[in-house]
Scaffold this active site. Structure first.
Site, PDB file in Angstrom:
ATOM      1  N   HIS A  50      -0.717   4.257   6.917  1.00 51.23           N
ATOM      2  CA  HIS A  50      -0.925   3.129   6.961  1.00 51.23           C
ATOM      3  C   HIS A  50      -3.200   3.590   7.449  1.00 51.23           C
ATOM      4  CE1 HIS A  50       3.139   1.593   8.403  1.00 51.23           C
ATOM      5  NE2 HIS A  50       2.291   0.357   7.956  1.00 51.23           N
ATOM      6  N   GLY A  78       0.586  -1.220   0.266  1.00 55.11           N
ATOM      7  CA  GLY A  78      -0.135   0.242   0.095  1.00 55.11           C
ATOM      8  C   GLY A  78       0.847   1.192   0.611  1.00 55.11           C
ATOM      9  N   GLY A 110     -17.198  22.572 -15.667  1.00 56.33           N
ATOM     10  CA  GLY A 110     -17.433  23.792 -14.903  1.00 56.33           C
ATOM     11  C   GLY A 110     -16.741  25.323 -14.513  1.00 56.33           C
TER      12      GLY A 110
END
Length: 584
Positions: A228, A66, A403
């Site tokens: 984490h 990760g 936008g």
């Protein structure tokens, strides 16, 4: 950097995984496929340098997945010999760490680099002790560079963050130069005592198949986040980038941690935690460099990019290494490495001064004192009506574009307002040219180009019509100028009437002018107003065939008027309301 409501709304179902459990193996396979100098250790979640030198001290690091490209992306000559990956945000088992140590360790020994998390310290520590028991020369160094937890009463101590990369790079270069395990260990230990990291996020990360790691309300920032997915130490309302950087450096300057101060020589990593745009990163880096310069902190190596992530967290961290007086840290940082994801830093970056650009194409410089009160009031009426539509235009553009139609219009109108007192009204063609110059400089995107082309062509047509003074412009001249503008826009922009653009307003208005050149102004302006309104309504029924709207699904644009057409109708009707009126 500021948080937005959208930052908190990502769904765990909307991720590019096959299955959460297969993602780690698939990522390692891709890493070794794209970088043949790396090899997977059998079917284990370990990556090793294929051409490692057994006569040199080996280095390993690892942790939960990760954080990619950490740590497998930093395996290579001059950095890590191997890396081990656990499950997402979970320490690898001690048995995996031990297998990697045994694989890469030769006679000179191995340095094990660990980020300070309880699971990592335990599992890597067990593996180190077992390796020593088996006769391997192994030392372990723990990196605890988080400077935001100084007030926390915790046995765990500061966390290991992106600063560990300084340890890997410097220790790796030291080992590559043939130094002993003891020397490499001593250097690594010294680095750990001179690094600090602080981070901030505007959204949490989302682990595979799970909900967001913590809750962050809209327009809120979290300072002191880890890697984490854990929440930080301070949650506060959104502030701008400069204030965010100032806050991070307040942690880095705390004497209980790194104690960064004026006169220090440093290396810096500005790290993208995974979901921060390159545009934002550029702003962050600018503010970091400004902060260092203002405090007389000399940056000898500056790194910026995706170095250690927390999956897709929208945030950044700043890691600072105080350099040693002997210059060894800097020497090792600049030592070459084949690690595929280590990005070479910039040596002593300096923000260059920005001086006004002298355009090669001469601009028309208006002469002071040539104003026209009546036309100035007409322009003011146009500006007022356009500014009243900014919110509506942005909202319409969110359905059919990006936008920003209203914001774009507002920017150029504000500039035109400031320039109007100095405009020269000696001739109609020159007035159009001056307006074109302002639009070209201050109205970006497609709209700016379209209006620049149209105004430039209209100015040319005015000259061909005898270049009348602004007071002498007739309906016939206006018709010719508008026709010339529309032909040029169609030629270069490729859109035509019926394609759901501003042309669906302006072509009908042009026909009104052409067919009523001899009519009174009351009739002409009434017909032009009607044509403009009808054109806007027509765009709500048309299928977009030009511009960004043409790429969007039809259900998103159905019954939605084109914002460019609404803007065009607004200025047409504003002119019609006041053109040639006696009270002007």
């Amino acid at each position: 950097m500021k948080a937005t409501p959208q930052d908190t709304m990502t769904s765990p179902d909307h991720q590019f995984y096959n299955t959460p459990t297969s993602s780690i193996q698939e990522n390692i396979s891709t890493l070794t496929t794209l970088h043949p100098s790396l090899q997977q250790l059998g079917d284990l979640p370990c990556v090793v340098h294929a051409a490692r030198d057994p006569s040199k001290v080996a280095l390993i690091c690892g942790g939960g997945s990760g954080h990619e490209p950490a740590h497998g992306g930093y395996v290579g000559q001059g950095m890590l010999s191997g890396a081990v990956a656990g499950n997402v945000f979970a320490s690898p088992s001690s048995s995996l760490v031990l297998e990697l140590i045994l694989e890469v360790t030769g006679e000179p020994g191995c340095l094990v680099i660990v980020k300070n998390y309880t699971g990592d310290c335990l599992n890597f520590g067990i593996a180190v002790e077992k390796a020593k028991k088996m006769g391997r020369k192994v030392e372990m160094v723990i990196c605890a560079d988080d400077t935001t937890l100084l007030n926390q009463d915790t046995l765990a101590g500061p966390r290991g963050l992106c600063g560990v990369l300084f340890v890997q790079k410097i220790a790796g270069a030291c080992a590559a130069q043939g130094h002993s395990l003891q020397t490499v260990y001593n250097v690594a230990q010294l680095v750990t005592k001179n690094i600090g990291t602080a981070g901030v996020a505007v959204s949490p990360c989302i682990p595979p198949g799970k909900p967001p790691s913590f809750t962050l309300p809209p327009n809120t920032m979290e300072f002191g986040i880890g890697i984490h997915g854990e929440a930080g130490v301070l949650q506060c309302g959104s502030v701008d980038c400069k204030s965010s950087v100032d806050k991070l450096f307040s942690y880095l300057s705390d004497v209980r941690g790194l104690g960064l101060k004026s006169g220090d020589d440093v290396a810096v990593i500005v790290n993208n935690l995974g979901g921060t745009s390159e545009l934002e990163m550029g702003v962050v880096c600018q503010e970091v460099l400004k902060w260092l310069k203002l405090r007389h902190v000399t940056c000898y190596q500056f790194y910026s990019g995706v170095y250690m992530t927390s999956l897709g967290m929208h945030g950044i961290s700043i890691s600072v290494l105080r350099l040693d007086q002997e210059g060894r840290f800097l020497e090792f940082l600049k030592y070459p490495t084949s690690a595929p994801y280590w990005k070479p830093g910039t040596h002593q970056p300096q923000i260059p001064p920005v001086s006004p650009y002298e355009p090669q194409v001469a601009r028309h410089v208006p002469k002071p004192g040539c104003s026209n009160n009546r036309l100035s009031k007409i322009l003011s009426a146009v500006y007022k009506d356009l500014l009243s539509k900014v919110g509506e235009l942005d909202e319409l553009d969110r359905h059919v574009g990006d936008g920003d139609c209203g914001s774009t219009v507002e920017g150029v109108v504000r500039e035109l307002q400031s320039r109007t007192p100095s405009l020269e009204f000696s001739s109609f063609s020159f007035l159009l040219t001056q307006l074109s110059d302002v639009v070209e400089e201050h109205m970006g995107g497609t709209s700016g180009a379209i209006y620049t082309i149209g105004l430039t062509a209209a100015a040319g047509q005015a000259r061909l019509s005898g270049d009348p003074g602004c007071e002498e412009v007739t309906v016939e001249v206006l018709a010719k100028c508008l026709e010339g503008a529309l032909c040029a826009v169609t030629r270069y922009g490729k859109a035509e009437e019926g394609d759901c653009t501003m042309l669906d307003v302006l072509y009908p208005v042009c026909r009104v002018l052409q067919l009523n050149s001899s009519a009174d102004m009351t009739t002409v302006t009434a017909l032009c107003t009607q044509a403009a309104d009808t054109g806007v309504m027509k765009t709500a029924e048309l299928k977009p065939r030009a511009g960004r709207a043409s790429y969007i699904r039809s259900e998103e644009t159905d019954k939605c008027a084109d914002p460019g057409a609404v803007a065009a109708a607004t200025w047409v009707k504003a002119i019609c309301k006041c053109f040639y009126l006696d009270d002007l």
